[in-house]
Design a protein around this motif. Structure first.
Motif, PDB file in Angstrom:
ATOM      1  N   THR A 162       4.776  -8.036   0.810  1.00 59.43           N
ATOM      2  CA  THR A 162       4.471  -6.618   0.955  1.00 59.43           C
ATOM      3  C   THR A 162       4.088  -6.345   2.408  1.00 59.43           C
ATOM      4  O   THR A 162       3.804  -7.267   3.172  1.00 59.43           O
ATOM      5  CB  THR A 162       3.267  -6.202   0.071  1.00 59.43           C
ATOM      6  OG1 THR A 162       2.115  -6.955   0.490  1.00 59.43           O
ATOM      7  CG2 THR A 162       3.526  -6.476  -1.404  1.00 59.43           C
ATOM      8  N   LYS A 163       4.056  -5.057   2.762  1.00 61.97           N
ATOM      9  CA  LYS A 163       3.679  -4.677   4.123  1.00 61.97           C
ATOM     10  C   LYS A 163       2.259  -5.175   4.443  1.00 61.97           C
ATOM     11  O   LYS A 163       2.008  -5.733   5.506  1.00 61.97           O
ATOM     12  CB  LYS A 163       3.759  -3.159   4.277  1.00 61.97           C
ATOM     13  CG  LYS A 163       3.619  -2.646   5.701  1.00 61.97           C
ATOM     14  CD  LYS A 163       4.083  -1.205   5.807  1.00 61.97           C
ATOM     15  CE  LYS A 163       3.810  -0.636   7.185  1.00 61.97           C
ATOM     16  NZ  LYS A 163       2.367  -0.388   7.430  1.00 61.97           N
ATOM     17  N   GLN A 164       1.346  -5.002   3.483  1.00 58.75           N
ATOM     18  CA  GLN A 164      -0.032  -5.482   3.676  1.00 58.75           C
ATOM     19  C   GLN A 164      -0.042  -6.986   3.935  1.00 58.75           C
ATOM     20  O   GLN A 164      -0.720  -7.472   4.833  1.00 58.75           O
ATOM     21  CB  GLN A 164      -0.876  -5.224   2.409  1.00 58.75           C
ATOM     22  CG  GLN A 164      -1.032  -3.776   2.025  1.00 58.75           C
ATOM     23  CD  GLN A 164      -1.978  -3.046   2.952  1.00 58.75           C
ATOM     24  OE1 GLN A 164      -1.529  -2.401   3.900  1.00 58.75           O
ATOM     25  NE2 GLN A 164      -3.253  -3.130   2.692  1.00 58.75           N
ATOM     26  N   GLY A 165       0.714  -7.700   3.116  1.00 61.79           N
ATOM     27  CA  GLY A 165       0.772  -9.158   3.246  1.00 61.79           C
ATOM     28  C   GLY A 165       1.371  -9.553   4.585  1.00 61.79           C
ATOM     29  O   GLY A 165       0.909 -10.492   5.234  1.00 61.79           O
TER      30      GLY A 165
END
Lengths: 220, 220
Positions: free
Chosen positions: B7-10
């Motif tokens: 994910t973008k956060q990851g």
């Protein structure tokens, strides 16, 4: 079965290793209970890293709470499949939801956020997997060996009364967020074990859980 | 997909972590090739343990041999299932035979030994799993994250011409046998990467293999 060994040869190696570990860290574990000592020794055995004897912190309510949950064969939820793979001797269920389609759906839904308030809900897949477990009435132990975001989510949901977690093995690893997430866990009332600082990881989480399972199995 | 983040956060966490790792070990990796540097950085990222930058040794024939095997989608054989669980982005097969009934049968057969010569054949289940792979025409890469006995067996079978291994990721962990088994690997002509001393383990093996898979996938 001793420390994961399944043959006589394996058992001899494990026994010799344990003796070496005990000689390396004996001064650091002398004030611990037998279960706590077993945990620390097994972590050092699994990582070949004696520094862990200085990094482990165990809340006073942890051993009693996790043994009770394990004896009741409650579920163990892991953040990643590597941790799940290492827990091989448990009579209860070991679950990991990081690859479930519902978890992926939670992550994607959060990605569509447009307002600032919604954007705060953006989460990693590891955190979404904890959310999914809470949404599906999970009850038991959580073992986090990788993702600080999963640990923060577990703390948040427990404090909101939305997650029935009995104890948390909180040993995420890394230079971003891991140390802070473990400090946040220590500030809660949740029975917990953590590793101070950035270190931790899959073998640490697995060693802790397997050590406690061995305690239970030996007493049966 | 970057360093396991989905994910973008990851991805943001992984990128920030990589920058911290680079600042911690930049002097130690400055003479390495880009693939070698990627491997060392990823190990330190995965373990939060900068000491690994001092412990990694890579044979001069390793990178070319393993990339060729990975590009050909040859099998990756792991000693334990935890290592297999961590290799999630490979287009070829990732195998582990430690729980196969044939592997258990090899171990049991060896246990029946009565003569001294036969007793020498006694093996751990991790070693038996490598024997099983060789018996079944395995061809590809071997990644050992746990058992020195599996590494010794792979070296022995390769030198007898009974195992078609193209490269070995040899990072078993522990105070008994691990360091010696890795030194034995370094003395062979087998393309290899090792960690000097007792340290190593699942996250190290997984970081090495995944770093190289990312190199391949980025070039596709």
């Amino acid at each position: 079965m001793f420390m994961g060994a399944s043959t006589k040869q394996g058992h001899e190696i494990a026994t010799k290793s344990r003796e070496i570990v005990q000689s390396l860290i004996k001064d650091k574990v002398k004030n611990l209970s037998s279960q706590e000592k077993d945990i620390v020794e097994r972590i050092v055995h699994s990582t070949a890293d004696p520094e862990y004897a200085d990094l482990i912190a165990i809340s006073s309510n942890f051993i009693k709470a996790i043994l009770k949950s394990l004896k009741a064969k409650e579920d163990i939820l892991t953040d990643i499949n590597m941790v799940k793979s290492g827990i091989t001797q448990y009579d209860g269920n070991v679950e990991c939801f990081i690859k479930n389609k519902e978890t992926i759906a939670i992550t994607k839904e959060a990605t569509k956020a447009t307002t600032t308030k919604e954007k705060e809900k953006k989460i990693t897949r590891a955190a979404a997997a904890i959310q999914y477990a809470a949404d599906n009435d999970f009850e038991g132990i959580i073992a986090i060996g990788n993702a600080p975001t999963a640990l923060y989510k577990a703390i948040e949901l427990k404090e909101k009364g939305e997650l029935n977690v009995k104890a948390i093995v909180g040993v995420p690893v890394g230079f971003v967020g891991a140390a802070n997430s473990k400090e946040a866990l220590q500030k809660t009332d949740i029975p917990n074990i953590i590793t101070k600082g950035p270190k931790g990881g899959t073998p640490v989480a697995v060693a802790i859980v397997n050590s406690l399972i061995q305690t239970i199995n030996n007493k049966d």
